[in-house]
Design an enzyme around this catalytic site. Structure first.
Site, PDB file in Angstrom:
ATOM      1  N   SER A 147      -0.756  10.201   7.031  1.00  0.00           N
ATOM      2  CA  SER A 147      -1.275  10.104   5.532  1.00  0.00           C
ATOM      3  C   SER A 147      -2.524  10.616   5.614  1.00  0.00           C
ATOM      4  CB  SER A 147      -1.031   8.631   5.436  1.00  0.00           C
ATOM      5  OG  SER A 147      -1.086   8.524   3.809  1.00  0.00           O
TER       6      SER A 147
ATOM      7  N   ASP B  70       9.964   9.531   1.891  1.00  0.00           N
ATOM      8  CA  ASP B  70       8.444   9.240   1.362  1.00  0.00           C
ATOM      9  C   ASP B  70       8.144   9.681   0.239  1.00  0.00           C
ATOM     10  OD1 ASP B  70       5.735   8.797   1.370  1.00  0.00           O
ATOM     11  OD2 ASP B  70       5.283  10.176   3.365  1.00  0.00           O
TER      12      ASP B  70
ATOM     13  N   HIS C  81       7.223   6.605   4.032  1.00  0.00           N
ATOM     14  CA  HIS C  81       5.884   7.022   4.487  1.00  0.00           C
ATOM     15  C   HIS C  81       5.275   6.390   5.839  1.00  0.00           C
ATOM     16  CE1 HIS C  81       1.888   8.616   3.583  1.00  0.00           C
ATOM     17  NE2 HIS C  81       1.406   7.512   3.750  1.00  0.00           N
TER      18      HIS C  81
END
Length: 228
Positions: free
Chosen positions: A82, A172, A204
Site C-alpha cells: 500500500s 483490491d 488489499h
C-alpha cells in the site's frame, strides 16, 4: 540480510505478534520497521506534516534509518504494501544502488491514474496536498494531476535497477491491480528483472491463509535469489 519493511501511514506496533515478521526473523533477516514522519503516534504536528510532501520526507526518513543500520549487514532489501509499497517504489527509484531487491504488495505507484479508480480518491488528493470536499470533489485538472505525478514513484522508473517481485490482489478496490501491473510493464520494457504473482481471490491486505503463506514463501525466495 537486513530487510527494510516500509508500512502504511499507521504506526509500527512491535508488541503484537505478526507471523510475517516472525517467520522472516526465523529465516535470519534483521528487520527494520520505520515510523516515518506522518505516522500515527507521533503527534498531530508530525501527522499533518506529511500531506503534500509524500515521496519526499517519508522516503528520506526511511532511507536515513536504512543507511544508519546498513553498515552491520552484507545485504539490504526492501519490502512494503500500500503506502509502504509506494515508499518501496520511491526508495528503489531515488536510491537505485542501495537495495539489492524489492517486494511490493498492492503498491501505489501513480496517483494520477489511481485517483479515478480507487475507493479512496480523497486519499490521493490529501497526500498530494490538495484540498478535498466529499460533497463537491475537485475535478482532476491538469495542475492537480501534475502535482500528483510529481509525488508518485512512477516518475523515477528510469532509475530503477533493483529486481522487483510484485504481489497483486485481484479484488483490491483500495489500490486497484492496474497500479502494480503497470509498474511491472514499465520495468519489463526497461529490462529490469521483475516477477508478478496474482491472487485472484484476495484483496488489499493479501491476508487469507493460503495467500499469506504464498507471499511469505516467495518473498523469501526472491530475496534469497538476489542476495546469494
Amino acid at each position: 540480510s537486513a530487510a527494510c519493511w516500509t508500512s502504511p501511514v499507521l504506526c509500527v506496533d512491535t508488541t503484537a505478534f505478526r507471523p510475517d515478521t516472525y517467520i522472516l526473523a526465523q529465516l535470519g533477516y534483521s528487520i527494520l520497521m520505520v515510523n516515518y514522519t506522518g505516522s500515527l503516534g507521533l503527534g498531530s504536528v508530525s501527522l499533518n506534516t506529511l500531506p503534500g510532501h509524500v515521496g519526499d520526507i517519508d522516503v528520506k526518513d526511511v532511507q536515513h534509518a536504512a543507511e544508519e543500520c546498513s553498515a552491520a549487514f552484507h545485504h539490504v532489501v526492501v519490502m512494503g504494501g500500500s503506502h509502504g509499497g509506494f515508499l518501496t517504489a520511491h526508495l528503489i527509484g531515488q536510491y537505485p544502488d542501495f537495495y539489492e531487491a524489492a517486494v511490493m504488495r498492492n503498491p501505489v505507484v501513480d496517483l494520477t491514474t489511481m485517483v479515478g479508480v480507487t475507493d479512496i480518491p480523497d486519499w490521493c488528493y490529501c497526500e498530494g496536498g490538495i484540498p478535498y470536499e466529499a460533497s463537491k470533489p475537485p475535478l482532476p485538472q491538469q495542475n492537480i494531476l501534475h502535482g500528483m505525478f510529481d509525488k508518485s514513484p512512477i516518475r523515477y522508473i528510469d532509475q530503477v535497477k533493483s529486481p522487483v517481485l510484485m504481489l497483486i490482489g485481484a479484488k483490491d478496490l483500495r489500490v486497484p491491480p492496474s497500479q502494480g501491473m503497470r509498474y511491472v510493464r514499465y520495468l519489463k520494457s526497461r529490462s529490469v528483472e521483475c516477477s508478478l504473482r496474482y491472487y485472484p481471490d484476495d484483496c488489499h491486505p493479501l491476508n487469507t491463509v493460503p495467500c499469506e503463506a504464498d507471499v511469505l514463501i516467495h518473498t523469501h525466495l526472491w530475496f534469497k535469489k538476489h542476495t546469494s
